[in-house]
Structure formats: C-alpha cells, structure tokens
Design an enzyme around this catalytic site. Structure first.
Site, short mmCIF file in Angstrom:
data_model
loop_
_atom_site.label_atom_id
_atom_site.label_comp_id
_atom_site.label_asym_id
_atom_site.label_seq_id
_atom_site.Cartn_x
_atom_site.Cartn_y
_atom_site.Cartn_z
N LYS A 160 -2.03 -1.50 -3.88
CA LYS A 160 -2.91 -0.33 -3.85
C LYS A 160 -2.08 0.94 -3.96
O LYS A 160 -1.11 1.06 -3.23
CB LYS A 160 -3.65 -0.37 -2.51
CG LYS A 160 -4.54 0.82 -2.26
CD LYS A 160 -5.18 0.68 -0.91
CE LYS A 160 -5.97 1.92 -0.62
NZ LYS A 160 -6.47 1.94 0.72
N LYS A 164 0.86 -1.19 0.00
CA LYS A 164 0.00 0.00 0.00
C LYS A 164 0.89 1.23 0.00
O LYS A 164 1.69 1.43 0.92
CB LYS A 164 -0.91 -0.02 1.23
CG LYS A 164 -1.77 1.24 1.32
CD LYS A 164 -2.83 1.13 2.39
CE LYS A 164 -3.60 2.43 2.51
NZ LYS A 164 -4.65 2.34 3.53
C1 PBG Z 1 -7.72 3.44 5.43
C2 PBG Z 1 -7.89 3.29 3.96
C3 PBG Z 1 -7.64 4.24 2.95
C4 PBG Z 1 -8.13 3.67 1.78
C5 PBG Z 1 -8.62 2.41 2.09
N1 PBG Z 1 -8.45 2.18 3.45
C6 PBG Z 1 -7.09 5.61 3.02
C7 PBG Z 1 -5.74 5.84 3.53
O1 PBG Z 1 -4.95 4.93 3.76
O2 PBG Z 1 -5.44 7.01 3.76
C8 PBG Z 1 -8.14 4.35 0.43
C9 PBG Z 1 -9.16 3.82 -0.55
C10 PBG Z 1 -9.43 4.72 -1.70
O3 PBG Z 1 -8.81 5.77 -1.90
O4 PBG Z 1 -10.36 4.36 -2.45
N2 PBG Z 1 -6.54 3.03 5.98
#
Ligand code: PBG
Length: 324
Positions: free
Chosen positions: A248, A195
């Site tokens: 991601k 991520k």
């Molecule tokens: C929370 C989380 C996030 C997303 C999914 N879970 C945001 C972040 O990490 O700041 C992003 C999903 C998206 O942008 O569609 N931890």
C-alpha cells in the site's frame, strides 16, 4: 522482408482478447466503504467524489446493489465522532461501538460476503496515530494489547478477516495468538505488510477526520524510497501467521507488488488508495482524462504487477463496466 511483425498479434479485437495476458475479474476486488453512526446518512467525501460516509441503514442498501454487480468483498472503515476518541482508543472495543454493531448486522444480512476490518488506533485515537502515543512517541509494545482488544471485538462481531494497518512490530503474531486463544482460529489476517508513509492517504484522512494531531507516521510506516525492507516485513508477517500480505499504496509501488509476488507463496493484495483514486477522479472531472479507460488501465497495471487482490474505490464502477 521483416520477419517479426508484433502487430500481427494485435490485428483484431478477437486476437487481442485471445492473447490477453492479464484479466481482472470482479472476484479479485475489495470495495472500501466508510460508515458513520446514525440514520439516513449518505454524506459525500469532498476529496473523494463518488464516495460517501454511510449510515448502517443505507450501507445495507449500497452493499445489496454492489452484490448485484458481483462484488463479494468489502473493507469497512468507521468515521468516529471526536468526543468518543481518547488516547487508548477505548471506543474501538466498547460494547456501544456502532462499527461493531454494523459488522454484525451486515454479516447477518449478507452471510455470503467477506467483510474485512481495519485494525489501527487512528480512527479512535485523540492523537490521530495508529499506535499509543506517550511523550510524543508512538509506543510499539504498549499498542499491541489495545490492537488485540480491537481485533477480538471485531472477531466477536463476526468479521471474516481482520486487517492490521497499524505497522507496529510483532502485531501479526500478537493478534494471531490472542485470536486463537479466544477461539477465533478461523478469523483470517490480511496484513498491511508493506505500508508506506504516503501523502496519498490524504483524502482517506479527510473521510475519517483521522489525521495525526502532531507529527507524522514515518517512525512506523515505511520510507517510500525503500524496497528491500518490504521483503523483511513480508518475511516477518509470513512467520507470524498472516494469511495475505498487502502492499500500500498500489500504483506508485508496482515494483514492490512484483517483488513480494515473486518472493512469497502467500496471496498478495494491493491497496489502490484514496489519493490514487482522487487524482484520477479530479483529472476526469476536469476533462483531462477519460475516466473509464484510465481507471481500467490503473487497475490492470496493479494486476499485471502481480496483485492477486485489489482494494479499490473503483470496484463498483469497474464491476458496472464489466457487467455492461
Ligand atoms: C489507517 C488507514 C489508513 C488507510 C487505511 N487504513 C490511513 C493512514 O494510515 O494514515 C489509507 C487508505 C486510503 O488512503 O485509501 N491506519
């Protein structure tokens, strides 16, 4: 004479279909939905046209209509009121948590679907970070027991898969052990393995009002410039017992999806995040891009890179298109 004419293999729709290398079935899609406490709420998210914060009564209807289109997988995110947030995300495992009640109600109404949760502190944290903050530092080890309480509460509510999106080190093993100890050995872990610290989460943070109050997420989310590090994260999550690995965002990280697919025997998921979806939507609204064609091309590129599963806000529109 020209011996090779690749165009012969493209000369009709039937031939193009026969030689199509990548197909994307709705069974591989996961639809992210946002849920709020209350009744009769369908509140459109400004930076995510066509996406809403739903109350439980209306999300049940929405899921019902998505099931009719063939969507069987959902990931749920809670939009939590500011006054319920604190530094230890205690609402995330409180008995009164509307998100946990909603999971339970959705699963009992539609037992055949797969529900995926989000495990991270940010929707519940007064600091807006995924882990516990102390002296402006995101504390890894102190976050783990909090994430564990959250995951167990979600498992008790009936979630099928928990989705740790927090990027704390060692959390997959920690959660796996605690879930097993609590008797939830059949609750799966779909780990947010690679991520990245991405600007493309902006619209999602609008949806949940969950942006960090101070600092950024760069000490725990990955540097967008790095690829080899994704292999290290994948190796750790695999050893720690993850069932599915996730990359991601998706389209800006197709090389990472391909790398993990080629180096892992686990299923690979990719999250086509809010910003990727919103920029396409915005261009389509302006008439710069053809929405349906651009959306299908975006999704097929993720599948072509090697994703077995795609989390996407386009799931419903794509399913509708395929169904005709
Ligand atoms: C929370 C989380 C996030 C997303 C999914 N879970 C945001 C972040 O990490 O700041 C992003 C999903 C998206 O942008 O569609 N931890």
């Amino acid at each position: 004479m020209m011996l090779n004419r690749p165009r012969r293999n493209r000369k009709s729709e039937a031939i193009r279909q026969m030689l199509c290398e990548t197909r994307l079935d709705v069974a591989h899609l996961v639809y992210p939905l946002f849920i709020v406490d209350g009744n009769g709420i369908q509140d459109e998210i400004k930076s995510m046209p066509g996406n809403y914060r739903w109350s439980l009564d209306l999300i049940l209807k929405e899921i019902d209509s998505c099931i009719a289109l063939g969507i069987q997988q959902y990931v749920l995110f809670p939009a939590v009121k500011e006054h319920l947030k604190d530094s230890i995300a205690s609402y995330s495992y409180s008995n009164d948590n509307f998100y946990l009640h909603a999971i339970n109600k959705i699963k009992t109404t539609f037992p055949q679907i797969t529900l995926i949760s989000d495990v991270a502190m940010d929707p519940y944290s007064s600091d807006g970070h995924d882990g516990f903050v102390s002296n402006a530092k995101i504390e890894n080890d102190a976050s783990l027991p909090i994430l564990s309480k959250m995951a167990i509460a979600q498992a008790q509510a009936g979630i099928d898969m928990i989705g740790p999106s927090d990027m704390m080190d060692g959390r997959v093993a920690y959660l796996r052990e605690d879930l097993d100890k609590a008797g939830f050995m059949d609750t799966s872990i779909i780990s947010y393995t690679a991520k990245y610290a991405s600007a493309y989460y902006g619209p999602f943070r609008d949806a949940l009002d969950s942006a960090p109050k101070a600092g950024d997420k760069k000490t725990y989310q990955m540097n967008p410039a790095n690829k080899m590090e994704a292999l290290r994260e994948a190796e750790l999550d695999t050893m720690e017992g993850a069932d599915i690995l996730m990359v991601k965002p998706a389209t800006l990280y197709l090389d990472v999806i391909q790398l993990l697919k080629q180096n892992s025997h686990l299923p690979i998921a990719a999250y086509n995040v809010s910003g990727e979806c919103s920029m396409l939507m915005a261009a389509a609204q302006k008439g710069y891009l053809d929405y349906e064609a651009a959306m299908q091309e975006m999704l097929i590129s993720i599948a072509r890179a090697g994703a077995d599963i795609i989390l996407t806000y386009f799931a419903k529109d794509y399913a509708g298109l395929i169904k005709g």
